[in-house]
Design a protein around this motif. Structure first.
Motif, PDB file in Angstrom:
ATOM      1  N   GLY A 133      12.579  18.999  70.463  1.00  0.00           N
ATOM      2  CA  GLY A 133      11.210  19.510  70.479  1.00  0.00           C
ATOM      3  C   GLY A 133      11.237  20.936  70.997  1.00  0.00           C
ATOM      4  N   THR A 134      11.143  21.057  72.329  1.00  0.00           N
ATOM      5  CA  THR A 134      11.387  22.332  72.998  1.00  0.00           C
ATOM      6  C   THR A 134      12.239  22.048  74.228  1.00  0.00           C
ATOM      7  OG1 THR A 134       9.502  22.257  74.534  1.00  0.00           O
ATOM      8  CG2 THR A 134       9.091  23.126  72.289  1.00  0.00           C
ATOM      9  N   ALA A 135      12.613  23.097  74.937  1.00  0.00           N
ATOM     10  CA  ALA A 135      13.395  22.923  76.157  1.00  0.00           C
ATOM     11  C   ALA A 135      12.612  22.173  77.226  1.00  0.00           C
ATOM     12  CB  ALA A 135      13.841  24.279  76.681  1.00  0.00           C
ATOM     13  N   ASP A 136      11.285  22.189  77.131  1.00  0.00           N
ATOM     14  CA  ASP A 136      10.461  21.533  78.149  1.00  0.00           C
ATOM     15  C   ASP A 136      10.198  20.066  77.854  1.00  0.00           C
ATOM     16  OD1 ASP A 136      10.325  23.861  79.585  1.00  0.00           O
ATOM     17  OD2 ASP A 136       8.334  24.432  78.873  1.00  0.00           O
ATOM     18  N   HIS A 137      10.139  19.698  76.561  1.00  0.00           N
ATOM     19  CA  HIS A 137       9.876  18.292  76.242  1.00  0.00           C
ATOM     20  C   HIS A 137      10.282  18.007  74.806  1.00  0.00           C
ATOM     21  CE1 HIS A 137       7.973  14.359  76.103  1.00  0.00           C
ATOM     22  NE2 HIS A 137       7.747  14.455  77.397  1.00  0.00           N
ATOM     23  N   TYR A 138      10.915  16.859  74.608  1.00  0.00           N
ATOM     24  CA  TYR A 138      11.412  16.552  73.264  1.00  0.00           C
ATOM     25  C   TYR A 138      10.305  16.126  72.307  1.00  0.00           C
ATOM     26  CZ  TYR A 138      12.146  11.910  75.596  1.00  0.00           C
ATOM     27  OH  TYR A 138      12.033  10.754  76.334  1.00  0.00           O
ATOM     28  N   ARG A 139       9.083  15.976  72.793  1.00  0.00           N
ATOM     29  CA  ARG A 139       7.969  15.670  71.888  1.00  0.00           C
ATOM     30  C   ARG A 139       7.067  16.885  71.639  1.00  0.00           C
ATOM     31  NH1 ARG A 139       7.877  10.646  74.734  1.00  0.00           N
ATOM     32  NH2 ARG A 139       8.457   8.887  73.390  1.00  0.00           N
ATOM     33  N   GLU A 140       7.407  18.029  72.180  1.00  0.00           N
ATOM     34  CA  GLU A 140       6.607  19.229  71.945  1.00  0.00           C
ATOM     35  C   GLU A 140       7.030  19.862  70.621  1.00  0.00           C
ATOM     36  OE1 GLU A 140       5.292  23.487  73.979  1.00  0.00           O
ATOM     37  OE2 GLU A 140       6.936  22.334  74.852  1.00  0.00           O
ATOM     38  N   SER A 141       6.084  20.064  69.732  1.00  0.00           N
ATOM     39  CA  SER A 141       6.407  20.592  68.405  1.00  0.00           C
ATOM     40  C   SER A 141       6.680  22.092  68.466  1.00  0.00           C
ATOM     41  CB  SER A 141       5.254  20.323  67.437  1.00  0.00           C
ATOM     42  OG  SER A 141       5.020  18.945  67.294  1.00  0.00           O
ATOM     43  N   LEU A 142       7.641  22.525  67.654  1.00  0.00           N
ATOM     44  CA  LEU A 142       7.938  23.939  67.485  1.00  0.00           C
ATOM     45  C   LEU A 142       7.857  24.249  65.999  1.00  0.00           C
ATOM     46  CD1 LEU A 142       8.950  26.591  68.889  1.00  0.00           C
ATOM     47  CD2 LEU A 142      11.252  25.865  68.245  1.00  0.00           C
ATOM     48  N   SER A 143       6.950  25.165  65.640  1.00  0.00           N
ATOM     49  CA  SER A 143       6.754  25.437  64.222  1.00  0.00           C
ATOM     50  C   SER A 143       6.111  26.798  64.027  1.00  0.00           C
ATOM     51  CB  SER A 143       5.861  24.361  63.594  1.00  0.00           C
ATOM     52  OG  SER A 143       4.498  24.568  63.939  1.00  0.00           O
ATOM     53  N   ASP A 144       5.805  27.106  62.767  1.00  0.00           N
ATOM     54  CA  ASP A 144       5.086  28.327  62.439  1.00  0.00           C
ATOM     55  C   ASP A 144       3.665  28.316  62.991  1.00  0.00           C
ATOM     56  OD1 ASP A 144       4.922  26.140  60.648  1.00  0.00           O
ATOM     57  OD2 ASP A 144       3.910  27.365  59.153  1.00  0.00           O
ATOM     58  N   ARG A 145       3.185  27.153  63.431  1.00  0.00           N
ATOM     59  CA  ARG A 145       1.844  27.042  64.000  1.00  0.00           C
ATOM     60  C   ARG A 145       1.840  27.123  65.521  1.00  0.00           C
ATOM     61  NH1 ARG A 145       0.731  21.653  60.358  1.00  0.00           N
ATOM     62  NH2 ARG A 145       1.041  22.623  58.314  1.00  0.00           N
ATOM     63  N   SER A 146       3.007  27.303  66.126  1.00  0.00           N
ATOM     64  CA  SER A 146       3.085  27.363  67.583  1.00  0.00           C
ATOM     65  C   SER A 146       2.351  28.590  68.119  1.00  0.00           C
ATOM     66  CB  SER A 146       4.543  27.406  68.034  1.00  0.00           C
ATOM     67  OG  SER A 146       5.217  26.208  67.707  1.00  0.00           O
ATOM     68  N   ASP A 147       1.718  28.413  69.260  1.00  0.00           N
ATOM     69  CA  ASP A 147       0.991  29.512  69.881  1.00  0.00           C
ATOM     70  C   ASP A 147       1.958  30.625  70.284  1.00  0.00           C
ATOM     71  OD1 ASP A 147      -0.019  30.682  72.773  1.00  0.00           O
ATOM     72  OD2 ASP A 147      -1.680  30.338  71.370  1.00  0.00           O
ATOM     73  N   PRO A 148       1.660  31.884  69.926  1.00  0.00           N
ATOM     74  CA  PRO A 148       2.587  32.981  70.252  1.00  0.00           C
ATOM     75  C   PRO A 148       2.905  33.090  71.741  1.00  0.00           C
ATOM     76  CG  PRO A 148       0.980  33.716  68.635  1.00  0.00           C
ATOM     77  CD  PRO A 148       0.551  32.344  69.074  1.00  0.00           C
ATOM     78  N   GLU A 149       1.926  32.843  72.602  1.00  0.00           N
ATOM     79  CA  GLU A 149       2.205  32.910  74.036  1.00  0.00           C
ATOM     80  C   GLU A 149       3.170  31.813  74.455  1.00  0.00           C
ATOM     81  OE1 GLU A 149      -1.250  33.009  76.465  1.00  0.00           O
ATOM     82  OE2 GLU A 149      -2.068  34.836  75.538  1.00  0.00           O
ATOM     83  N   ARG A 150       3.040  30.653  73.844  1.00  0.00           N
ATOM     84  CA  ARG A 150       3.964  29.560  74.158  1.00  0.00           C
ATOM     85  C   ARG A 150       5.372  29.900  73.684  1.00  0.00           C
ATOM     86  NH1 ARG A 150       6.008  26.516  77.524  1.00  0.00           N
ATOM     87  NH2 ARG A 150       6.687  24.433  76.862  1.00  0.00           N
ATOM     88  N   VAL A 151       5.471  30.487  72.504  1.00  0.00           N
ATOM     89  CA  VAL A 151       6.785  30.888  71.986  1.00  0.00           C
ATOM     90  C   VAL A 151       7.421  31.906  72.924  1.00  0.00           C
ATOM     91  CG1 VAL A 151       7.967  32.073  70.101  1.00  0.00           C
ATOM     92  CG2 VAL A 151       6.227  30.349  69.596  1.00  0.00           C
ATOM     93  N   GLN A 152       6.647  32.861  73.413  1.00  0.00           N
ATOM     94  CA  GLN A 152       7.194  33.852  74.333  1.00  0.00           C
ATOM     95  C   GLN A 152       7.690  33.202  75.617  1.00  0.00           C
ATOM     96  OE1 GLN A 152       7.842  37.076  73.626  1.00  0.00           O
ATOM     97  NE2 GLN A 152       7.191  36.411  71.590  1.00  0.00           N
ATOM     98  N   ALA A 153       6.972  32.187  76.087  1.00  0.00           N
ATOM     99  CA  ALA A 153       7.421  31.480  77.294  1.00  0.00           C
ATOM    100  C   ALA A 153       8.704  30.709  77.032  1.00  0.00           C
ATOM    101  CB  ALA A 153       6.324  30.534  77.773  1.00  0.00           C
ATOM    102  N   LEU A 154       8.807  30.090  75.868  1.00  0.00           N
ATOM    103  CA  LEU A 154       9.985  29.301  75.544  1.00  0.00           C
ATOM    104  C   LEU A 154      11.230  30.160  75.363  1.00  0.00           C
ATOM    105  CD1 LEU A 154       8.364  26.808  73.024  1.00  0.00           C
ATOM    106  CD2 LEU A 154       9.287  26.222  75.268  1.00  0.00           C
ATOM    107  N   ARG A 155      11.062  31.404  74.950  1.00  0.00           N
ATOM    108  CA  ARG A 155      12.225  32.238  74.689  1.00  0.00           C
ATOM    109  C   ARG A 155      12.850  32.775  75.979  1.00  0.00           C
ATOM    110  NH1 ARG A 155      11.456  37.537  71.375  1.00  0.00           N
ATOM    111  NH2 ARG A 155      13.542  37.891  72.236  1.00  0.00           N
ATOM    112  N   ARG A 156      12.145  32.665  77.104  1.00  0.00           N
ATOM    113  CA  ARG A 156      12.672  33.174  78.366  1.00  0.00           C
ATOM    114  C   ARG A 156      13.432  32.079  79.101  1.00  0.00           C
ATOM    115  NH1 ARG A 156       7.616  35.848  78.156  1.00  0.00           N
ATOM    116  NH2 ARG A 156       6.616  34.198  79.394  1.00  0.00           N
ATOM    117  N   ALA A 157      14.710  32.290  79.302  1.00  0.00           N
ATOM    118  CA  ALA A 157      15.553  31.313  79.994  1.00  0.00           C
ATOM    119  C   ALA A 157      15.380  31.448  81.504  1.00  0.00           C
ATOM    120  CB  ALA A 157      17.016  31.518  79.614  1.00  0.00           C
ATOM    121  N   PRO A 158      15.630  30.370  82.269  1.00  0.00           N
ATOM    122  CA  PRO A 158      15.508  30.452  83.731  1.00  0.00           C
ATOM    123  C   PRO A 158      16.405  31.507  84.357  1.00  0.00           C
ATOM    124  CG  PRO A 158      15.608  28.162  83.020  1.00  0.00           C
ATOM    125  CD  PRO A 158      15.894  28.994  81.811  1.00  0.00           C
ATOM    126  N   ASP A 159      17.537  31.811  83.730  1.00  0.00           N
ATOM    127  CA  ASP A 159      18.448  32.799  84.304  1.00  0.00           C
ATOM    128  C   ASP A 159      18.075  34.238  83.926  1.00  0.00           C
ATOM    129  OD1 ASP A 159      19.156  32.966  81.643  1.00  0.00           O
ATOM    130  OD2 ASP A 159      21.224  32.309  81.910  1.00  0.00           O
TER     131      ASP A 159
END
Length: 288
Positions: A133-159
């Motif tokens: 799904g995503t790094a945060d949850h395996y049931r969170e959808s990732l697609s062309d409909r994903s919110d841009p702010e959410r995508v930006q958050a997902l692209r930032r790794a903890p390190d």
């Protein structure tokens, strides 16, 4: 400079051995040197034991954890992570059947060690994050409909690193989109596509001096065998959910999730009567 290599990334096999075999043959013909299985190997279809064993027998496979891989372990353990009333609801008969099949084969706990994510790093190329799904949850959808702010958050790794490419699965349809500078890909589903096209879906990902290159693959196969095994295996006799899963393979459409959402919204118990009512409202189209 990155070394040139070709990876096959596939997911959502859902116990469909014929679709998996077709995808693996195609990946071999296409020259894939490594196989990444991005979750949901098991459940829904009749062949959970066979597909899992087929992949475990290969030395070139890396797994990530999908929600159905985890669900069967939680179900068998009667985990309090699941609603207690599920365990007495006959609608979950197919899940109970699949969990029992894996347990008898000694494979039920195999996914316990699978990670939630996988990172690809090649010199000179953007980092790639792969999750069912995503790094945060395996049931969170990732697609062309994903919110841009959410995508930006997902692209930032903890390190502090940033991923240039995010690859998900889970939604059973391929995606190839750019969202605010992040390349978002989805593998689609090998065993149960939801696009109206029954061909097995997966991605080829190439590391090249020109950057990452992606090639979606759509692989035809004969569905007659897996459709028949729903009945011959005993799965179909477990009740309504097995019939819905079979209809999803037959039509290459998402039926289970919208049916579940409709029953929740309308307050209907899940059973043959509400399934018939749902079908009358939304007749499933035949697959192409």
């Amino acid at each position: 400079m990155p070394r040139e290599m070709r990876l096959a990334i596939l997911a959502d096999i859902h116990g469909n051995a014929d679709a998996l075999d077709a995808a693996l043959r195609d990946a071999r013909r296409q020259g894939a040197e490594r196989l990444i299985v991005n979750g949901d190997v098991v459940n829904r279809g009749p062949d959970s034991v066979q597909v899992l064993q087929t992949l475990l027998d290969r030395p070139d496979v890396t797994f990530t954890l999908g929600n159905h891989d985890d669900l069967l372990r939680l179900w068998h353990a009667r985990s309090d992570a699941l609603p207690a009333d599920w365990f007495t609801d006959p609608f979950w008969g197919a899940t109970d059947w699949s969990a029992a099949q894996l347990d008898r084969a000694g494979l039920l706990d195999t996914p316990a060690d699978w990670p939630m994510t996988l990172t690809l790093r090649e010199p000179g190329l953007p980092d790639v994050l792969i999750a069912h799904g995503t790094a945060d949850h395996y049931r969170e959808s990732l697609s062309d409909r994903s919110d841009p702010e959410r995508v930006q958050a997902l692209r930032r790794a903890p390190d502090g690193r940033e991923y240039g490419v995010l690859i998900g699965s889970h939604i059973h349809r391929p995606v190839n989109a750019h969202i605010d500078g992040t390349w978002v890909l989805n593998t689609g589903s090998v065993g149960s596509p939801a696009t109206g096209d029954p061909r097995a879906q997966y991605l080829l990902l190439d590391a090249t001096p020109r950057g990452w290159q992606v090639t979606p693959r759509l692989v035809p196969y004969d569905r007659a065998g897996v459709l028949a095994r729903f009945e011959s295996s005993g799965l179909l006799s477990t009740g309504l959910s097995a019939e819905i899963f079979r209809q999803e393979v037959l039509t290459a459409r998402s039926l289970y999730t919208p049916y579940w959402a409709w029953t929740e919204q309308e307050g209907h118990p899940r059973g043959p009567a509400s399934w018939q009512a749902f079908q009358a409202l939304r007749p499933p189209a035949a697959a192409r």
